[in-house]
Design an enzyme around this catalytic site. Structure first.
Site, mmCIF file in Angstrom:
data_model
loop_
_atom_site.group_PDB
_atom_site.id
_atom_site.type_symbol
_atom_site.label_atom_id
_atom_site.label_comp_id
_atom_site.label_asym_id
_atom_site.label_seq_id
_atom_site.Cartn_x
_atom_site.Cartn_y
_atom_site.Cartn_z
ATOM 1 N N SER A 83 -25.762 19.633 -17.167
ATOM 2 C CA SER A 83 -27.146 20.101 -17.272
ATOM 3 C C SER A 83 -27.374 20.784 -18.623
ATOM 4 C CB SER A 83 -27.471 21.034 -16.102
ATOM 5 O OG SER A 83 -28.837 21.349 -16.060
ATOM 6 N N GLN A 99 -33.335 14.091 -18.163
ATOM 7 C CA GLN A 99 -32.412 14.967 -17.439
ATOM 8 C C GLN A 99 -33.127 16.029 -16.616
ATOM 9 O OE1 GLN A 99 -30.773 18.682 -18.543
ATOM 10 N NE2 GLN A 99 -28.973 17.662 -19.393
ATOM 11 N N GLN A 156 -25.983 26.343 -16.008
ATOM 12 C CA GLN A 156 -26.460 27.582 -15.410
ATOM 13 C C GLN A 156 -25.661 27.918 -14.157
ATOM 14 O OE1 GLN A 156 -30.655 27.681 -15.621
ATOM 15 N NE2 GLN A 156 -30.920 29.472 -14.335
#
Length: 289
Positions: free
Chosen positions: A84, A239, A10
């Site tokens: 991520s 995560q 992101q």
């Protein structure tokens, strides 16, 4: 000589992203629109930067852009990793998860993370030019803030409750940080404040078929390679509330023979991080694409 595919997370989105790919990949893009139940591609192609900032839009958009590019490559990777959100793109590229299942998981992840942000507002801050150990020590002394992203040597992001992040920034500057600046994000990603999202995603990940990937994936939680579907699922869940160990991931990929890094997705943020992690001497022996 080994090729590593790396996938952004992101923050790498931009207005008009992937528009040049639509004609050739219309079928897959329209399939994504159908799975999501809204026209993601319209927002990607015509939406503003603010439209793209919404987590429920950002994460599927980056995933779709990344996966299309990965599936178009003639050269297959010897190893993969994603920052991520990018870990889901990496898993699809390596054949561990289908495109359809990957997109459904990303959409659910984005929705649940957005709920966390709305329910418990948090903050993140970038800390520049301070050793990891000092940052960890400062955070350990302030309840409610943790290291969230080990992006490169001298660049770590912290995450947590708003007041705790403010206090950490003050202490980190006093400890010698060149900068400790809050980021324009909607919540405390990769911190314990994301625990409700982890719980919500657990059932969906458990019920999703995962295969052994065609090549090792270096996961954010451990920074180490694996091809074990059970471990991959476990690490995907961890995560959400654990730090992204990107510095250590790239270091391990280099140690395992990576000589070419191909960033697949919008932007070139990860190429910059690889340069800083590898350093000038190693850079002479690797290629960034």
């Amino acid at each position: 000589m080994k090729t590593a595919y790396i996938f952004p997370g992101q923050g790498s989105q931009f207005p008009g992203m992937a528009q040049d790919l639509y004609k050739e990949h219309k079928e897959l893009m329209e399939k994504a629109n159908g799975i999501l139940g809204f026209r993601l591609t319209d927002i990607m192609f015509e939406g503003s930067a603010d439209d793209l900032k919404a987590t429920r839009v950002t994460q599927p958009a980056i995933f779709l852009h990344s996966v299309i590019l990965a599936l178009s490559q003639a050269v297959k990777p010897d190893m993969v990793a994603g920052h991520s959100l990018g870990e889901f793109s990496a898993l699809v590229a390596a054949g561990a998860v289908s495109f359809e299942d990957g997109l459904r998981l990303v959409a659910l992840r984005a929705s649940e993370m957005q709920k966390c942000c709305e329910k418990t507002p948090g903050a993140m801050a970038a800390v520049i030019n301070l050793p990891d150990g000092v940052i960890e020590e400062v955070c350990a002394g302030i309840p409610g803030v943790v290291p969230a992203n080990y992006n490169s040597p001298g660049q770590v992001v912290i995450s947590g409750e708003d007041a705790a992040v403010d206090e950490a920034c003050i202490r980190l500057k006093a400890a010698g940080a060149k900068r400790a600046l809050k980021l324009p994000v909607s919540g405390a990603f990769h911190s314990p404040l994301m625990e409700p999202a982890r719980t919500a995603l657990a059932k969906a990940i458990d019920e999703t078929p995962f295969l052994a990937p065609r090549c090792p994936i270096y996961q954010n939680v451990s920074a180490r390679p694996t091809t074990d579907p059970a471990l991959i699922k476990e690490n995907l869940l961890k995560q959400l509330t654990s730090p992204v160990r990107w510095t250590q991931t790239v270091q391990n990929m280099l140690a395992d023979g990576a000589t070419t890094f191909v960033e697949l997705g919008p932007g070139t943020v990860l190429q910059g991080l690889v340069k800083r992690i590898a350093g000038p001497e190693v850079l002479e022996n690797i290629t960034l694409v």
